[in-house]
Design a protein around this motif. Sequence first.
Motif, PDB file in Angstrom:
ATOM      1  N   THR A 199       0.982  -1.160   0.489  1.00 46.64           N
ATOM      2  CA  THR A 199       0.144   0.280  -0.403  1.00 46.64           C
ATOM      3  C   THR A 199       1.238   0.936  -0.011  1.00 46.64           C
ATOM      4  OG1 THR A 199      -0.222   0.018   2.290  1.00 46.64           O
ATOM      5  CG2 THR A 199      -1.740  -1.390   0.798  1.00 46.64           C
ATOM      6  N   ARG A 200       1.938   1.198   0.175  1.00 39.27           N
ATOM      7  CA  ARG A 200       2.952   2.487   0.267  1.00 39.27           C
ATOM      8  C   ARG A 200       3.207   2.723  -0.766  1.00 39.27           C
ATOM      9  NH1 ARG A 200       7.317  -0.050   4.677  1.00 39.27           N
ATOM     10  NH2 ARG A 200       6.645  -1.568   3.383  1.00 39.27           N
ATOM     11  N   ASP A 201       3.190   1.916  -2.027  1.00 41.25           N
ATOM     12  CA  ASP A 201       3.909   2.320  -3.435  1.00 41.25           C
ATOM     13  C   ASP A 201       2.951   2.657  -3.977  1.00 41.25           C
ATOM     14  OD1 ASP A 201       4.122   1.684  -6.393  1.00 41.25           O
ATOM     15  OD2 ASP A 201       5.597  -0.115  -6.064  1.00 41.25           O
ATOM     16  N   PRO A 202       3.666   3.927  -4.480  1.00 38.36           N
ATOM     17  CA  PRO A 202       3.221   5.682  -5.180  1.00 38.36           C
ATOM     18  C   PRO A 202       2.610   4.702  -6.403  1.00 38.36           C
ATOM     19  CG  PRO A 202       5.573   5.212  -6.105  1.00 38.36           C
ATOM     20  CD  PRO A 202       4.937   4.506  -4.867  1.00 38.36           C
ATOM     21  N   ARG A 203       2.430   3.605  -6.752  1.00 41.71           N
ATOM     22  CA  ARG A 203       1.563   3.237  -8.008  1.00 41.71           C
ATOM     23  C   ARG A 203      -0.120   2.885  -7.432  1.00 41.71           C
ATOM     24  NH1 ARG A 203       5.124  -1.060 -10.213  1.00 41.71           N
ATOM     25  NH2 ARG A 203       5.342  -1.497  -8.595  1.00 41.71           N
ATOM     26  N   TYR A 204      -0.005   2.024  -6.188  1.00 40.63           N
ATOM     27  CA  TYR A 204      -1.276   1.920  -5.486  1.00 40.63           C
ATOM     28  C   TYR A 204      -2.472   2.553  -5.470  1.00 40.63           C
ATOM     29  CZ  TYR A 204      -4.071  -0.420  -1.943  1.00 40.63           C
ATOM     30  OH  TYR A 204      -4.650  -1.044  -1.334  1.00 40.63           O
ATOM     31  N   CYS A 205      -3.613   1.635  -6.022  1.00 43.78           N
ATOM     32  CA  CYS A 205      -4.696   2.596  -5.986  1.00 43.78           C
ATOM     33  C   CYS A 205      -5.670   2.690  -4.771  1.00 43.78           C
ATOM     34  CB  CYS A 205      -5.498   2.041  -7.144  1.00 43.78           C
ATOM     35  SG  CYS A 205      -5.498   2.271  -9.040  1.00 43.78           S
ATOM     36  N   ASP A 206      -5.461   3.411  -4.200  1.00 45.77           N
ATOM     37  CA  ASP A 206      -6.226   3.565  -2.676  1.00 45.77           C
ATOM     38  C   ASP A 206      -7.554   4.418  -2.607  1.00 45.77           C
ATOM     39  OD1 ASP A 206      -6.566   7.065  -2.947  1.00 45.77           O
ATOM     40  OD2 ASP A 206      -4.019   6.893  -2.630  1.00 45.77           O
ATOM     41  N   ALA A 207      -7.652   4.026  -1.940  1.00 48.14           N
ATOM     42  CA  ALA A 207      -8.964   4.215  -0.704  1.00 48.14           C
ATOM     43  C   ALA A 207      -9.316   5.827  -1.071  1.00 48.14           C
ATOM     44  CB  ALA A 207      -9.271   3.399  -0.025  1.00 48.14           C
TER      45      ALA A 207
END
Length: 216
Positions: A199-207
Amino acid sequence: MLLKRHSSGFSLVEMMVVVVILGVIASLAAPSFSQWITNRRIRTAAESVLSGLQMARAEAVRRNASVRFQLMSNTGPGCAPRATGPAWVVSRGAAAGLCSVSPSNTTSTPTAADPIIIASNGGAEASVDTQVIGADGRTLAVFDGLGRILSSTTATSLACIDIDVPTSTLPAADSRNLRIMISSGGQVRMCDPNVTADTRDPRYCDAANAGQNRCV
């Protein structure tokens, strides 16, 4: 005394062997190259949509007025809002049926005949198979003069756009599909739904869009 001359070069058999080897290498590389081309088209289409959204937000702030980004069927005189794009239009007013009006930098109030087109894109970057999909069938995001989503449109605003190709074109495991997220605060970012572990990956699609429409 005559000296024998030794000719150098390739024999016909040697040339045929080289041709066969090159053919085998090409046949092995072709699927990977085709996959790369398809994924490149997905990224190009995603970058185009991202650019359009960023332009709409920047123009809203610059003009201190609401500016619309809308997915369209095309950019011709018969254009219509369509959640699967692939075209898009940035304008001050409703542009349906008026996408071919010449772009204008005017700050006047849009009219039914002149939506004040700021920019448009016919989606030519994408191949015919590339899908640009606004979640929940939504097509429109309206930014206010502060760069946020216009409060009166939040409930129906685009919050997520997926860019992919059908599995018949490229298996899901090989597809590098991308997603554009638009928060109610107006932040626009591209993310990778394939990144799920960190979830710390800048590519992660957060909520960031919790409570709004989501891509699924």
